[in-house]
Enzyme design. Sequence first.
Site, PDB file in Angstrom:
ATOM      1  N   GLY A  16       0.814  -1.211   0.000  1.00 34.39           N
ATOM      2  CA  GLY A  16       0.000   0.000   0.000  1.00 34.39           C
ATOM      3  C   GLY A  16       0.838   1.247   0.000  1.00 34.39           C
ATOM      4  O   GLY A  16       2.070   1.206   0.034  1.00 34.39           O
ATOM      5  N   GLU A  17       0.147   2.369  -0.049  1.00 31.29           N
ATOM      6  CA  GLU A  17       0.820   3.666  -0.050  1.00 31.29           C
ATOM      7  C   GLU A  17       0.047   4.614   0.837  1.00 31.29           C
ATOM      8  O   GLU A  17      -1.149   4.833   0.645  1.00 31.29           O
ATOM      9  CB  GLU A  17       0.905   4.212  -1.475  1.00 31.29           C
ATOM     10  CG  GLU A  17       1.956   5.292  -1.618  1.00 31.29           C
ATOM     11  CD  GLU A  17       2.475   5.423  -3.044  1.00 31.29           C
ATOM     12  OE1 GLU A  17       3.041   6.476  -3.349  1.00 31.29           O
ATOM     13  OE2 GLU A  17       2.295   4.471  -3.835  1.00 31.29           O
ATOM     14  N   TYR A  20       2.301   9.761   3.130  1.00 29.74           N
ATOM     15  CA  TYR A  20       3.678  10.204   2.894  1.00 29.74           C
ATOM     16  C   TYR A  20       4.674   9.061   2.752  1.00 29.74           C
ATOM     17  O   TYR A  20       5.874   9.292   2.777  1.00 29.74           O
ATOM     18  CB  TYR A  20       4.141  11.123   4.033  1.00 29.74           C
ATOM     19  CG  TYR A  20       3.419  12.438   4.090  1.00 29.74           C
ATOM     20  CD1 TYR A  20       3.705  13.463   3.184  1.00 29.74           C
ATOM     21  CD2 TYR A  20       2.428  12.668   5.040  1.00 29.74           C
ATOM     22  CE1 TYR A  20       3.038  14.669   3.228  1.00 29.74           C
ATOM     23  CE2 TYR A  20       1.758  13.877   5.099  1.00 29.74           C
ATOM     24  CZ  TYR A  20       2.067  14.871   4.194  1.00 29.74           C
ATOM     25  OH  TYR A  20       1.395  16.060   4.246  1.00 29.74           O
ATOM     26  N   GLY A  21       4.199   7.847   2.615  1.00 32.00           N
ATOM     27  CA  GLY A  21       5.144   6.741   2.542  1.00 32.00           C
ATOM     28  C   GLY A  21       4.579   5.514   1.859  1.00 32.00           C
ATOM     29  O   GLY A  21       3.366   5.395   1.667  1.00 32.00           O
ATOM     30  N   LYS A  38       7.055   1.066   6.722  1.00 30.12           N
ATOM     31  CA  LYS A  38       6.635   2.276   6.020  1.00 30.12           C
ATOM     32  C   LYS A  38       7.893   3.061   5.657  1.00 30.12           C
ATOM     33  O   LYS A  38       8.641   3.494   6.524  1.00 30.12           O
ATOM     34  CB  LYS A  38       5.713   3.133   6.884  1.00 30.12           C
ATOM     35  CG  LYS A  38       5.175   4.370   6.165  1.00 30.12           C
ATOM     36  CD  LYS A  38       4.085   5.043   6.970  1.00 30.12           C
ATOM     37  CE  LYS A  38       3.444   6.178   6.195  1.00 30.12           C
ATOM     38  NZ  LYS A  38       2.322   6.799   6.931  1.00 30.12           N
ATOM     39  N   ASP A 127      -7.855  11.199   8.237  1.00 33.06           N
ATOM     40  CA  ASP A 127      -7.939  10.290   7.097  1.00 33.06           C
ATOM     41  C   ASP A 127      -8.586   8.974   7.502  1.00 33.06           C
ATOM     42  O   ASP A 127      -8.136   7.892   7.103  1.00 33.06           O
ATOM     43  CB  ASP A 127      -6.551  10.045   6.497  1.00 33.06           C
ATOM     44  CG  ASP A 127      -6.629   9.468   5.078  1.00 33.06           C
ATOM     45  OD1 ASP A 127      -7.707   9.567   4.449  1.00 33.06           O
ATOM     46  OD2 ASP A 127      -5.624   8.933   4.599  1.00 33.06           O
TER      47      ASP A 127
END
Length: 273
Positions: A16-17, A20-21, A38, A127
């Site tokens: 995953g993304e 910021y990482g 991460k 988020d």
Amino acid sequence: MSTFENLRYIKIQKIGEGAYGIIYKAKDVQTEEIVALKKFKLSDNEGVPSCALREISILNQLKHPNIIKLISQIIINKKLHLVMNYYDMDLSEYLKFKHEEYHLKNIIYKILLAVEFIHKRKFIHRDLQPKNIVVKNNEPVIIDFGLSRVLSPNLTAGVTQLWYRAPELLQNCHSYDYAIDMWSIGCIIAEIALNKPLFMGSSESHQFSLIKNIINRDEWFINNSQFAKFNNLFIDLINKLLQIDPSKRITSTQALYHPFFQDQQALIQDKKE
């Protein structure tokens, strides 16, 4: 950093993304455990990026069973990696399978416990969405604090995945508070109930239009056929979370003490006694 530390973790695959990482599934060769890494790119000019330092600081202050645990930080090939617990299923994947109602109710309650813990420490997650809630043994864990911030008078409006973004953010408000997380929670709870996202906009204007078309009066859920099969307490909880006016939304503490969770409240009280 020693060569051993650089070789301790073997990356298995990208999973995953985050904000910021990039997140990888990896194996700890010392303990044989599977972990999540991460990765942040280190800047030649600035060193460790401020977003990474901020996330490390936040995670170190949020020790809770329903919040991702930061195990350590390491440098691999000049890139900072956060080492965290690994989970192989997020909430969106979990909801693809049939589950007992009490498991789903427990997940909602535990999410609210974690969010209350976050808010009491003056942080806004910013988020909250099903992909940022992982599940193991029917227990939820909130992850990805890359967009999280301390409550302040002026914050960025362009946060939270579109389908879970509060109306005030869609209207480019910069003076928001914890209520944006509570809107996201309302969307997540509705999705758990319906097994599909409630608002699926293609743009900010479309998303706001969808919200206005559905939430067009007080107690709008009562006359919404999608929710006809749910009991009145559950409908009331969602209604109190999905208020367009953020000042009318209930807080995480108020949500935890909503009558819908009477069984969970009684169980916690029994454990204390």
